[in-house]
Design a protein around this motif. Structure first.
Motif, short mmCIF file in Angstrom:
data_model
loop_
_atom_site.label_atom_id
_atom_site.label_comp_id
_atom_site.label_asym_id
_atom_site.label_seq_id
_atom_site.Cartn_x
_atom_site.Cartn_y
_atom_site.Cartn_z
N ASN A 75 -6.05 -1.61 8.79
CA ASN A 75 -5.02 -0.57 8.66
C ASN A 75 -3.63 -1.18 8.51
N PHE A 100 -2.06 4.75 12.67
CA PHE A 100 -2.58 5.35 11.45
C PHE A 100 -2.02 6.75 11.25
N ALA A 128 -8.63 7.80 4.09
CA ALA A 128 -8.10 7.02 5.20
C ALA A 128 -8.61 7.50 6.53
#
Length: 274
Positions: free
Chosen positions: A239, A208, A8
């Motif tokens: 996201n 995030f 990620a």
């Protein structure tokens, strides 16, 4: 760091090259290919300025770097500016070692310009030299706090104005997230947002960071602000889709991911067969 966080975090990188050129293709500190036999070596600053203008019009990176290197021969040019331009061109071509060398030459030519140190630090983030990058970014932030006559006691605390280095705060946030120091990362992102409250990228990074910590409601708020600030910002939609999917909100995940492509592409992003 677990695989989810490692994968990620790739989406949060600050820097990306515009072309792929192998460092080994260039020789010397700032080596470039000759722009061609038709180019006349300038004999004075006026001719050097004309050569720079012509190279910029051509859009050819080799020609531009050649022109800037010729300008270094004349005292009328600010060497820090010239090296800075060379560094940015090399960085755009993914020639990171040449870019680093040029940034360091720029810094050596003018020690008082924090944007030079900041640019080098962000390059080092891209090169995964995190400790060196953090040291430089902290120096940039500390200098700004000194300018504003503010205390630099608590990590992540900041006093800012519209001249403060938001890129440095954002870079420190990224590094803190990489080190799994989420609370500190979000303090840095908030400092950056104090300076650039309308920048979708910063809201995305903040969201995030919340996502990485499993704080889904806070992540949703930040990512929603990002897509509202810039509905065309693809990373924010990606996201947001990932967040909804992990949250179990599958239909909303698909709706968010469809902002970046078709239904089939959205399903592919989520590894679901159509």
């Amino acid at each position: 760091m677990n695989n989810k966080k490692t994968i990620a975090l790739v989406t949060m990188l600050l820097l990306s090259g515009c072309a792929s050129t192998n460092d080994a293709n260039d020789s010397g500190l700032l080596g470039v290919k000759s722009p061609g036999s038709g180019v006349i070596k300038p004999t004075n600053a006026t001719e050097a300025s004309m050569l720079i203008a012509q190279s910029q019009a051509s859009g050819n990176a080799d020609s531009m770097i050649y022109a800037y290197r010729q300008a270094l021969e004349f005292h009328q040019f600010n060497k820090a500016d010239v090296y800075f331009n060379i560094a940015r061109l090399e960085q755009q071509r993914d020639n990171n070692s040449q870019a680093e060398a040029a940034y360091r030459q720029a810094m050596a030519s003018d020690l008082k310009r924090p944007e030079l140190k900041e640019a080098l630090a962000l390059l080092l983030v891209d090169m995964k030299r995190h400790q060196e990058a953090e040291t430089l970014l902290q120096e940039v932030v500390a200098a700004d706090q000194s300018r504003l006559k503010a205390s630099t006691g608590e990590a992540g605390a900041c006093v800012t104005d519209n001249e403060s280095p938001w890129r440095s705060y954002n870079g420190l946030g990224l590094l803190a997230d990489i080190m799994e120091q989420g609370e500190q990362a979000r303090q840095y992102y908030q400092c950056a947002l104090n300076i650039q409250p309308g920048l979708a990228m910063l809201h995305t990074n903040l969201g995030f960071s919340y996502y990485l910590e499993g704080e889904y409601p806070q992540a949703e708020r930040a990512l929603t602000r990002a897509v509202n600030q810039d509905p065309q910002y693809r990373r924010a939609w990606s996201n947001l889709g990932l967040l909804y999917y992990r949250w179990g909100r599958k239909s909303e995940a698909l709706a968010a991911l469809r902002k970046n492509g078709s239904q089939a592409e959205a399903l592919n992003d989520l590894a679901i067969s159509p």
